[in-house]
Design an enzyme around this catalytic site. Sequence first.
Site, PDB file in Angstrom:
ATOM      1  N   LEU A  44       6.336   8.531  -3.045  1.00  0.00           N
ATOM      2  CA  LEU A  44       6.621   7.268  -2.902  1.00  0.00           C
ATOM      3  C   LEU A  44       8.316   7.360  -2.780  1.00  0.00           C
ATOM      4  O   LEU A  44       8.792   7.773  -3.511  1.00  0.00           O
ATOM      5  CB  LEU A  44       6.479   6.652  -4.103  1.00  0.00           C
ATOM      6  CG  LEU A  44       6.114   5.065  -3.996  1.00  0.00           C
ATOM      7  CD1 LEU A  44       5.425   4.661  -2.828  1.00  0.00           C
ATOM      8  CD2 LEU A  44       5.761   4.523  -5.195  1.00  0.00           C
ATOM      9  N   ASP A  45       8.824   6.835  -1.616  1.00  0.00           N
ATOM     10  CA  ASP A  45      10.278   6.881  -1.213  1.00  0.00           C
ATOM     11  C   ASP A  45      10.991   6.312  -2.316  1.00  0.00           C
ATOM     12  O   ASP A  45      10.387   5.281  -3.034  1.00  0.00           O
ATOM     13  CB  ASP A  45      10.532   6.132   0.072  1.00  0.00           C
ATOM     14  CG  ASP A  45       9.895   6.820   1.185  1.00  0.00           C
ATOM     15  OD1 ASP A  45       9.781   8.359   1.297  1.00  0.00           O
ATOM     16  OD2 ASP A  45       9.357   6.113   2.278  1.00  0.00           O
ATOM     17  N   HIS A  46      12.234   6.695  -2.379  1.00  0.00           N
ATOM     18  CA  HIS A  46      13.099   6.217  -3.450  1.00  0.00           C
ATOM     19  C   HIS A  46      13.380   4.807  -3.641  1.00  0.00           C
ATOM     20  O   HIS A  46      13.653   3.934  -4.582  1.00  0.00           O
ATOM     21  CB  HIS A  46      14.548   7.010  -3.440  1.00  0.00           C
ATOM     22  CG  HIS A  46      15.434   6.501  -2.707  1.00  0.00           C
ATOM     23  ND1 HIS A  46      15.319   6.914  -1.222  1.00  0.00           N
ATOM     24  CD2 HIS A  46      16.526   5.816  -2.832  1.00  0.00           C
ATOM     25  CE1 HIS A  46      16.306   6.338  -0.623  1.00  0.00           C
ATOM     26  NE2 HIS A  46      17.142   5.671  -1.512  1.00  0.00           N
ATOM     27  N   SER A  48      10.943   2.669  -2.636  1.00  0.00           N
ATOM     28  CA  SER A  48       9.763   1.887  -2.847  1.00  0.00           C
ATOM     29  C   SER A  48       9.473   1.830  -4.131  1.00  0.00           C
ATOM     30  O   SER A  48       9.829   2.653  -4.909  1.00  0.00           O
ATOM     31  CB  SER A  48       8.684   2.504  -1.976  1.00  0.00           C
ATOM     32  OG  SER A  48       8.939   2.670  -0.648  1.00  0.00           O
TER      33      SER A  48
END
Length: 183
Positions: A44-46, A48
């Site tokens: 999960l992207d930073h 998000s």
Amino acid sequence: MSRLILFNKPYGVLSQFTQEPNGPPRPTLKDYIDLPGVYPAGRLDHDSEGLLLLTDDGRLQARIADPKFKLPKTYLVQVEGEPDAASLDRLRHGVHLKDGITRPAEADRLADPDLWPRDPPIRVRKSIPDCWLTLTIREGRNRQVRRMTAAVGHPTLRLVRWAVGDWSVAGLAPGQWQAVAAH
């Protein structure tokens, strides 16, 4: 017995236990979870937020993260503008991205959800409305949801992964985690 951890990843936290070697210092999973032997099942992207699953079972990790298993991932997405029926249909039938056409997604408008405040808050422009969508995908390309909404003319402002398969972040505050039975 396999361990499965549901973690509500806050905005700005890296989905790994170590810092990026040449990147700026950022919070990591190590700042929230002190359990040896568990690893993220997917990323999960930073920038998000929401559900990140961690496990100590390699097979379970693969079943969760590998797109060939088509495990649904449901996101609450705040977008710029107000998508019309044609934009939602494009999301539902597959969107052409630089790396090919996405699989069909489930996409619907959503009343403003009762979520925790984001820190820092999203940018708000008085002249440009925004709205929320639920978007369920069954693949996991890099920054896919953000690229899909941008491709239909509605850039993502806030992205919260709400569920992966039957597992949900409901009831977990940002930074909280809980162990659950793996199935």
